[in-house]
Design a protein around this motif. Structure first.
Motif, PDB file in Angstrom:
ATOM      1  N   MET A   1       0.848  -1.189   0.000  1.00  0.00           N
ATOM      2  CA  MET A   1       0.000   0.000   0.000  1.00  0.00           C
ATOM      3  C   MET A   1       0.885   1.240   0.000  1.00  0.00           C
ATOM      4  O   MET A   1       1.843   1.329   0.764  1.00  0.00           O
ATOM      5  N   ALA A   2       0.569   2.194  -0.841  1.00  0.00           N
ATOM      6  CA  ALA A   2       1.298   3.459  -0.900  1.00  0.00           C
ATOM      7  C   ALA A   2       0.356   4.581  -0.486  1.00  0.00           C
ATOM      8  O   ALA A   2      -0.785   4.647  -0.961  1.00  0.00           O
ATOM      9  N   VAL A   3       0.809   5.426   0.422  1.00  0.00           N
ATOM     10  CA  VAL A   3      -0.010   6.527   0.937  1.00  0.00           C
ATOM     11  C   VAL A   3       0.659   7.848   0.586  1.00  0.00           C
ATOM     12  O   VAL A   3       1.837   8.067   0.918  1.00  0.00           O
ATOM     13  N   TYR A   4      -0.079   8.728  -0.076  1.00  0.00           N
ATOM     14  CA  TYR A   4       0.448  10.020  -0.512  1.00  0.00           C
ATOM     15  C   TYR A   4       0.212  11.077   0.565  1.00  0.00           C
ATOM     16  O   TYR A   4      -0.886  11.205   1.105  1.00  0.00           O
ATOM     17  N   HIS A   5       1.259  11.839   0.891  1.00  0.00           N
ATOM     18  CA  HIS A   5       1.184  12.936   1.864  1.00  0.00           C
ATOM     19  C   HIS A   5       1.556  14.230   1.130  1.00  0.00           C
ATOM     20  O   HIS A   5       2.742  14.520   0.942  1.00  0.00           O
ATOM     21  N   PRO A   6       0.582  15.019   0.716  1.00  0.00           N
ATOM     22  CA  PRO A   6       0.894  16.229  -0.058  1.00  0.00           C
ATOM     23  C   PRO A   6       1.456  17.351   0.810  1.00  0.00           C
ATOM     24  O   PRO A   6       1.118  17.474   1.991  1.00  0.00           O
ATOM     25  N   ALA A   7       2.321  18.164   0.217  1.00  0.00           N
ATOM     26  CA  ALA A   7       2.824  19.356   0.886  1.00  0.00           C
ATOM     27  C   ALA A   7       1.686  20.379   0.995  1.00  0.00           C
ATOM     28  O   ALA A   7       0.782  20.382   0.162  1.00  0.00           O
ATOM     29  N   PRO A   8       1.684  21.233   2.004  1.00  0.00           N
ATOM     30  CA  PRO A   8       2.709  21.370   3.055  1.00  0.00           C
ATOM     31  C   PRO A   8       2.344  20.624   4.335  1.00  0.00           C
ATOM     32  O   PRO A   8       2.905  20.902   5.389  1.00  0.00           O
ATOM     33  N   HIS A   9       1.394  19.693   4.247  1.00  0.00           N
ATOM     34  CA  HIS A   9       0.864  19.055   5.455  1.00  0.00           C
ATOM     35  C   HIS A   9       1.604  17.785   5.856  1.00  0.00           C
ATOM     36  O   HIS A   9       1.257  17.164   6.843  1.00  0.00           O
ATOM     37  N   SER A  10       2.608  17.398   5.097  1.00  0.00           N
ATOM     38  CA  SER A  10       3.376  16.200   5.436  1.00  0.00           C
ATOM     39  C   SER A  10       4.355  16.496   6.570  1.00  0.00           C
ATOM     40  O   SER A  10       4.526  17.648   6.980  1.00  0.00           O
ATOM     41  N   THR A  12       7.605  16.436   6.536  1.00  0.00           N
ATOM     42  CA  THR A  12       8.727  17.276   6.095  1.00  0.00           C
ATOM     43  C   THR A  12       8.285  18.589   5.485  1.00  0.00           C
ATOM     44  O   THR A  12       9.111  19.481   5.284  1.00  0.00           O
ATOM     45  N   GLY A  13       6.986  18.719   5.185  1.00  0.00           N
ATOM     46  CA  GLY A  13       6.520  19.917   4.490  1.00  0.00           C
ATOM     47  C   GLY A  13       6.631  19.796   2.986  1.00  0.00           C
ATOM     48  O   GLY A  13       6.291  20.730   2.256  1.00  0.00           O
ATOM     49  N   GLU A  14       7.114  18.654   2.503  1.00  0.00           N
ATOM     50  CA  GLU A  14       7.252  18.396   1.072  1.00  0.00           C
ATOM     51  C   GLU A  14       6.288  17.284   0.663  1.00  0.00           C
ATOM     52  O   GLU A  14       5.711  16.600   1.510  1.00  0.00           O
ATOM     53  N   ASP A  15       6.126  17.086  -0.653  1.00  0.00           N
ATOM     54  CA  ASP A  15       5.341  15.949  -1.126  1.00  0.00           C
ATOM     55  C   ASP A  15       6.043  14.659  -0.710  1.00  0.00           C
ATOM     56  O   ASP A  15       7.250  14.490  -0.935  1.00  0.00           O
ATOM     57  N   MET A  16       5.310  13.751  -0.101  1.00  0.00           N
ATOM     58  CA  MET A  16       5.886  12.497   0.369  1.00  0.00           C
ATOM     59  C   MET A  16       4.964  11.331   0.045  1.00  0.00           C
ATOM     60  O   MET A  16       3.763  11.528  -0.184  1.00  0.00           O
ATOM     61  N   ALA A  17       5.526  10.149   0.023  1.00  0.00           N
ATOM     62  CA  ALA A  17       4.730   8.932  -0.118  1.00  0.00           C
ATOM     63  C   ALA A  17       5.301   7.882   0.822  1.00  0.00           C
ATOM     64  O   ALA A  17       6.512   7.724   0.920  1.00  0.00           O
ATOM     65  N   GLU A  18       4.428   7.210   1.543  1.00  0.00           N
ATOM     66  CA  GLU A  18       4.836   6.122   2.422  1.00  0.00           C
ATOM     67  C   GLU A  18       4.426   4.801   1.793  1.00  0.00           C
ATOM     68  O   GLU A  18       3.286   4.661   1.327  1.00  0.00           O
ATOM     69  N   ILE A  19       5.348   3.855   1.779  1.00  0.00           N
ATOM     70  CA  ILE A  19       5.060   2.531   1.249  1.00  0.00           C
ATOM     71  C   ILE A  19       4.977   1.549   2.409  1.00  0.00           C
ATOM     72  O   ILE A  19       5.914   1.447   3.207  1.00  0.00           O
ATOM     73  N   HIS A  20       3.863   0.858   2.507  1.00  0.00           N
ATOM     74  CA  HIS A  20       3.661  -0.126   3.570  1.00  0.00           C
ATOM     75  C   HIS A  20       3.752  -1.522   2.957  1.00  0.00           C
ATOM     76  O   HIS A  20       3.051  -1.821   1.985  1.00  0.00           O
ATOM     77  N   CYS A  21       4.631  -2.344   3.512  1.00  0.00           N
ATOM     78  CA  CYS A  21       4.779  -3.702   2.984  1.00  0.00           C
ATOM     79  C   CYS A  21       5.037  -4.665   4.136  1.00  0.00           C
ATOM     80  O   CYS A  21       5.170  -4.253   5.292  1.00  0.00           O
ATOM     81  N   HIS A  22       5.118  -5.941   3.842  1.00  0.00           N
ATOM     82  CA  HIS A  22       5.422  -6.929   4.865  1.00  0.00           C
ATOM     83  C   HIS A  22       6.838  -6.696   5.402  1.00  0.00           C
ATOM     84  O   HIS A  22       7.714  -6.190   4.692  1.00  0.00           O
ATOM     85  N   GLY A  23       7.062  -7.083   6.652  1.00  0.00           N
ATOM     86  CA  GLY A  23       8.323  -6.770   7.311  1.00  0.00           C
ATOM     87  C   GLY A  23       9.467  -7.718   7.042  1.00  0.00           C
ATOM     88  O   GLY A  23      10.545  -7.559   7.622  1.00  0.00           O
ATOM     89  N   ASN A  24       9.274  -8.703   6.205  1.00  0.00           N
ATOM     90  CA  ASN A  24      10.366  -9.622   5.881  1.00  0.00           C
ATOM     91  C   ASN A  24      11.550  -8.836   5.315  1.00  0.00           C
ATOM     92  O   ASN A  24      11.414  -8.163   4.293  1.00  0.00           O
TER      93      ASN A  24
END
Length: 376
Positions: A1-10, A12-24
């Motif tokens: 799953m990829a979650v988008y965090h748009p600026a300036p609310h992330s 870092t204050g920049e456009d960001m994306a978090e990738i969630h995956c299995h922990g292996n």
């Protein structure tokens, strides 16, 4: 799953994306390789996300350091201290002091231009007094701040067979250390962490101290003495039937704070017990009597308002600002004019600016953020 965090609310204050995956770890490494193969991304440097948050004015430098402090906190009190710093409590106090200093400096500079404005030494000294009180208030509790943040290093010491291990077990609530009628059974230092009253105590059960010890036991005694010197708190256990021997007094002052624990009170006549001796608690470790009173005294020694300053850089800069303001006060009392001492006021304000990261140079930033872990 990829979650988008748009600026300036992330973060870092920049456009960001978090990738969630299995922990292996193998899967994570393969995913990183796929991302790297696009040549559109690279691995973050230590503390880079928080550094970007600071550079994009999402937080000041003191709050950025709080992120690292929160991750590294070694006690419940440490988490509370780091949380308050991250919330901006210290930063707001420092900014208010800077505003007060700026107001004083503005009046001094205005007096150079307008002859009708006279800024006397007395008025500046009077204005500096509450500022110095504020700085002293921020630095309150500095002697225990680091210990509270990491956990109170507590050494249980005393002569052989005084009941140190019995006390250790009684505090923990289970038989962690060997207890035997024969003295000298403890040779290696045993450590355990216990939280009491919101304060973390790191207990060290040590070998009994005696000058005539030899062989493995002597090594244990040497470790005990070394541990005593590094302790925030010493619980010095004494057999209540024998009392404190004159030769033992030299051990009492090795730690920063000491509580004398008179053990085996069940074997002493009630009339011989004096419960009003300062920093002395009477207990029976065998029957778990007096342990609650002991823990109450321990927490009372360290229970105070949680220190607002616990990072050495912050303490140093606040202390430097205070020294500059005190120097300004002494200079004016000796007759120097306010235009001369304004240099000290500017230096004090600059130290406070440095604390929150105003005009911070790259060397300072690199040093601070290099202590963070990757991913923060």
């Amino acid at each position: 799953m990829a979650v988008y965090h748009p600026a300036p609310h992330s973060y870092t204050g920049e456009d960001m994306a978090e990738i969630h995956c299995h922990g292996n770890p193998v899967l994570v490494e393969r995913l990183l390789q796929v991302i790297a193969s696009t040549h559109l991304a690279r691995c973050a440097e230590k503390g880079e996300f928080t550094k970007r948050a600071f550079l994009n004015a999402k937080m000041d430098l003191a709050q950025a350091e709080a992120v690292g402090a929160l991750i590294s906190a070694g006690s419940a009190a440490g988490i509370e201290m780091a949380g308050a710093l991250l919330d901006g409590g210290l930063s707001r106090n420092v900014e208010a002091i800077c505003d007060d200093l700026t107001h004083i400096l503005a009046e001094i500079e205005a007096s150079f231009i307008n002859d009708d404005m006279d800024v006397s030494n007395e008025s500046v000294i009077e204005a500096l007094s509450p500022i110095l009180e504020q700085i002293d208030s921020l630095l309150k509790g500095q002697d225990t701040a680091t210990s509270l943040y990491s956990g109170i290093s507590t050494t249980i010491a005393g002569l052989p067979n005084a009941g140190k291990s019995s006390l250790f077990n009684a505090i923990l609530g289970y038989p962690r250390a060997i207890v035997h009628a024969e003295g000298g059974t403890t040779r290696d230092i045993i450590r355990e962490r216990v939280t009491m009253g919101g304060i973390d105590f790191i207990f060290h059960d040590t070998a009994g101290i005696r000058e005539t010890s030899s062989g493995p036991e002597r090594i244990g005694v040497e470790k005990t003495i070394e541990n005593l010197k590094q302790s925030d708190l010493v619980l010095y256990v004494v057999d209540a039937r024998k009392g404190l021997h004159p030769d033992e007094y030299k051990w009492l002052g090795l730690g920063r704070k000491t509580i004398t624990v008179m053990n085996k009170v069940d074997l002493v006549d009630r009339g011989e017990i004096d419960g009003h001796i300062e920093n002395t608690v009477w207990i029976s470790a065998k029957y778990n009597s007096g342990i609650d009173r002991l823990t109450e005294v321990m927490t009372k020694i360290f229970s105070m308002d949680i220190p607002r300053v616990f990072i050495s850089r912050h303490a140093y800069l606040l202390g430097k600002a205070r020294d500059c303001l005190q120097q300004a006060g002494r200079s004016m009392e000796s007759g120097l004019t306010v235009d001369v001492v304004s240099i000290d006021l500017i230096r004090a304000r600059q130290s406070l600016y440095e604390l929150v990261g105003k005009d911070a140079d790259d060397d300072i930033l690199n040093t601070i953020f290099s202590q963070f872990c990757v991913g923060k």
